[in-house]
Enzyme design. Structure first.
Site, PDB file in Angstrom:
ATOM      1  N   ARG A  57       0.856  -1.254   0.056  1.00  0.00           N
ATOM      2  CA  ARG A  57      -0.147  -0.018  -0.089  1.00  0.00           C
ATOM      3  C   ARG A  57       0.908   1.385   0.012  1.00  0.00           C
ATOM      4  O   ARG A  57       0.744   2.031  -0.585  1.00  0.00           O
ATOM      5  CB  ARG A  57      -0.977  -0.110   1.283  1.00  0.00           C
ATOM      6  CG  ARG A  57      -2.207  -0.186   1.267  1.00  0.00           C
ATOM      7  CD  ARG A  57      -2.651  -1.195   2.487  1.00  0.00           C
ATOM      8  NE  ARG A  57      -1.849  -2.060   2.596  1.00  0.00           N
ATOM      9  CZ  ARG A  57      -1.866  -3.402   2.444  1.00  0.00           C
ATOM     10  NH1 ARG A  57      -3.004  -3.831   1.595  1.00  0.00           N
ATOM     11  NH2 ARG A  57      -1.199  -4.414   2.632  1.00  0.00           N
ATOM     12  N   THR A  58       1.554   1.330   0.849  1.00  0.00           N
ATOM     13  CA  THR A  58       2.501   2.498   1.215  1.00  0.00           C
ATOM     14  C   THR A  58       3.289   2.808   0.049  1.00  0.00           C
ATOM     15  O   THR A  58       3.385   4.043  -0.705  1.00  0.00           O
ATOM     16  CB  THR A  58       3.266   2.720   2.283  1.00  0.00           C
ATOM     17  OG1 THR A  58       2.557   2.124   3.493  1.00  0.00           O
ATOM     18  CG2 THR A  58       3.917   4.065   2.643  1.00  0.00           C
ATOM     19  N   LYS A  86      26.284  -3.537  -0.691  1.00  0.00           N
ATOM     20  CA  LYS A  86      27.995  -3.504  -0.818  1.00  0.00           C
ATOM     21  C   LYS A  86      28.623  -2.696   0.182  1.00  0.00           C
ATOM     22  O   LYS A  86      29.630  -2.302   0.132  1.00  0.00           O
ATOM     23  CB  LYS A  86      28.175  -2.866  -2.220  1.00  0.00           C
ATOM     24  CG  LYS A  86      27.583  -3.440  -3.501  1.00  0.00           C
ATOM     25  CD  LYS A  86      28.069  -2.905  -4.670  1.00  0.00           C
ATOM     26  CE  LYS A  86      27.359  -3.374  -5.885  1.00  0.00           C
ATOM     27  NZ  LYS A  86      27.877  -2.701  -7.182  1.00  0.00           N
ATOM     28  N   ARG A 107      11.169   3.714   3.203  1.00  0.00           N
ATOM     29  CA  ARG A 107      10.895   2.812   4.287  1.00  0.00           C
ATOM     30  C   ARG A 107      12.468   2.323   4.580  1.00  0.00           C
ATOM     31  O   ARG A 107      12.983   1.848   3.690  1.00  0.00           O
ATOM     32  CB  ARG A 107       9.932   1.906   4.017  1.00  0.00           C
ATOM     33  CG  ARG A 107       9.710   1.040   4.904  1.00  0.00           C
ATOM     34  CD  ARG A 107       8.246   0.041   4.762  1.00  0.00           C
ATOM     35  NE  ARG A 107       7.052   0.776   5.071  1.00  0.00           N
ATOM     36  CZ  ARG A 107       6.013   0.249   5.030  1.00  0.00           C
ATOM     37  NH1 ARG A 107       5.717  -1.002   4.762  1.00  0.00           N
ATOM     38  NH2 ARG A 107       4.952   0.963   5.331  1.00  0.00           N
ATOM     39  N   HIS A 135       5.371   6.350  11.399  1.00  0.00           N
ATOM     40  CA  HIS A 135       4.811   6.059  10.077  1.00  0.00           C
ATOM     41  C   HIS A 135       3.724   7.177   9.885  1.00  0.00           C
ATOM     42  O   HIS A 135       2.656   7.052   9.943  1.00  0.00           O
ATOM     43  CB  HIS A 135       4.010   4.726   9.663  1.00  0.00           C
ATOM     44  CG  HIS A 135       3.764   4.280   8.712  1.00  0.00           C
ATOM     45  ND1 HIS A 135       3.777   5.207   7.431  1.00  0.00           N
ATOM     46  CD2 HIS A 135       3.353   2.986   8.067  1.00  0.00           C
ATOM     47  CE1 HIS A 135       3.437   4.420   6.203  1.00  0.00           C
ATOM     48  NE2 HIS A 135       3.322   3.305   6.752  1.00  0.00           N
TER      49      HIS A 135
HETATM   50  C1  NCD Z   1       1.825  -0.960   8.034  1.00  0.00           C
HETATM   51  C2  NCD Z   1       3.511  -0.689   8.329  1.00  0.00           C
HETATM   52  O1  NCD Z   1       4.021  -1.153   7.455  1.00  0.00           O
HETATM   53  O2  NCD Z   1       3.800  -0.268   9.370  1.00  0.00           O
HETATM   54  N1  NCD Z   1       1.440  -1.147   6.841  1.00  0.00           N
HETATM   55  C3  NCD Z   1       1.135  -0.143   6.196  1.00  0.00           C
HETATM   56  O3  NCD Z   1       1.849   0.910   5.953  1.00  0.00           O
HETATM   57  N2  NCD Z   1      -0.173   0.058   5.728  1.00  0.00           N
HETATM   58  C4  NCD Z   1       1.159  -2.043   9.046  1.00  0.00           C
HETATM   59  C5  NCD Z   1       1.724  -3.304   9.192  1.00  0.00           C
HETATM   60  O4  NCD Z   1       2.743  -3.658   8.482  1.00  0.00           O
HETATM   61  O5  NCD Z   1       1.284  -4.137  10.194  1.00  0.00           O
END
Ligand code: NCD
Length: 337
Positions: A57-58, A86, A107, A135
């Protein structure tokens, strides 16, 4: 705050007025996300989408949001396919990649890593999740969703009753959400987790000091009886030493239609940042809830696109230009957006 050129790293950088500003721009993005019109305002711009942890999703909604504004996306996923494998430092990676992009979304499994990257970056950096720390864009889309869902039942965010359920120790979405809700007033927050996976004490303290009523419990049914929002989360198994350790907690707080009917108020909204763990040993949100109109998880995921479009438009300072660069949508726009 001044959004132009800013990094978006933590909810703590926002005041309530900033949140209102983001949500106003997000509302204006809705016709674009619904393909009622299209814009080329970011034509020629490049977003570096760097995801060193699993994400659907993100990652994809950041990419779609940038594309919907007319920009291009370059993606790096996983350590193994990047020079970090590396031995390259975050500093070097940031110096180099910020030369190739106009904005970077990132991320990374380590808390604080995205902030470290941002220090060396020459372009704005947006945190897509740094370990179990924060997040922020998820919290923004969660609050946007909470407000919209409450409004459709004639209720307001101030004074809302919200249960957060599951892995509150490692769940970065609930950490950021607590910080965000703390900008509002008179919340009744119910924190439901195994004792070993409870919300960090400093976040509970922060909310109590601000006058919110916070209850802590390891029992689901009594904690969801009087809430407007039941926000479920996944056991963050990637943060545990072993899978067996995570297994101890999996499936502890299952919500299904019969539990919902028995314990929740008729309008309680069900949310989850997703992915929900649908394996039989977890099944935290049963698929028998899928027809429940109060299951907001897919509306919540949709809202991620407009909130992220708003952030790009604000950080790259094109909010006032989005409508000036429109063109017609020439393709079949899908059903029921
Ligand atoms: C979450 C995350 O990655 O922190 N997912 C997301 O970004 N929608 C929650 C999760 O992975 O449980």
């Amino acid at each position: 705050m001044n959004f132009t050129g800013a990094h978006i790293l933590s909810i703590q950088q926002f005041e309530q007025a900033d949140i209102e500003a983001i949500f106003n721009v997000a509302d204006a993005m809705l016709p674009y996300a619904r393909r009622q019109k299209a814009t080329r305002v970011l034509e020629g711009a490049i977003m570096g989408n760097m995801f060193f942890e699993p994400s659907t999703r993100t990652r994809v909604s950041f990419g779609s949001a940038f594309n919907l504004l007319g920009g291009n996306v370059r993606e790096t996923t996983g350590f193994e396919s990047s020079a970090i494998a590396k031995g390259e430092s975050l500093y070097d990676t940031a110096r180099v990649l910020s030369g190739y992009s106009d904005v970077v979304c990132m991320r990374h499994p380590q808390a604080g890593s995205v902030g470290e990257f941002a220090k060396a970056s020459r372009v704005p950096v947006i945190n897509g999740g740094d370990g179990s720390n924060e997040h922020p864009t998820q919290a923004l889309l969660d609050l946007y969703t909470i407000r919209k869902e409450l409004a459709s039942n004639g209720r307001d965010i101030n004074g809302a009753r919200i249960a957060m359920i599951g892995d509150l120790k490692y769940g970065r979405t609930v950490h950021s959400l607590c910080k965000l809700l703390n900008l509002y007033k008179g919340m009744r927050i119910s924190l439901v987790s195994p004792k070993e996976l409870s919300m960090p004490a400093e976040l509970v303290e922060m909310m109590r000091e601000n006058g919110h009523q916070v209850t802590v419990s390891d029992e689901l049914s009594s904690s969801i009886t009087n809430v407007d929002i039941a926000y479920s989360t996944r056991i963050q198994e990637e943060r545990f030493q072993t899978r067996e350790e995570a297994d101890l907690y999996r499936g502890r707080f299952r919500l299904n239609q019969s539990i919902y009917t028995q314990f929740c108020e008729p309008n309680t909204v069900i949310m989850h940042p997703l992915p929900r763990d649908s394996r039989s040993e977890a099944n935290e949100l049963d698929s028998d809830l899928d027809e429940n109109p109060n299951l907001a998880i897919f509306r919540q995921a949709d809202n991620g696109v407009i909130v992220r479009m708003a952030l790009f438009a604000m950080v790259l300072d094109v909010v006032h230009l989005v409508d000036k660069h429109t063109h017609d949508v020439r393709w079949f726009p899908g059903i029921g957006r």
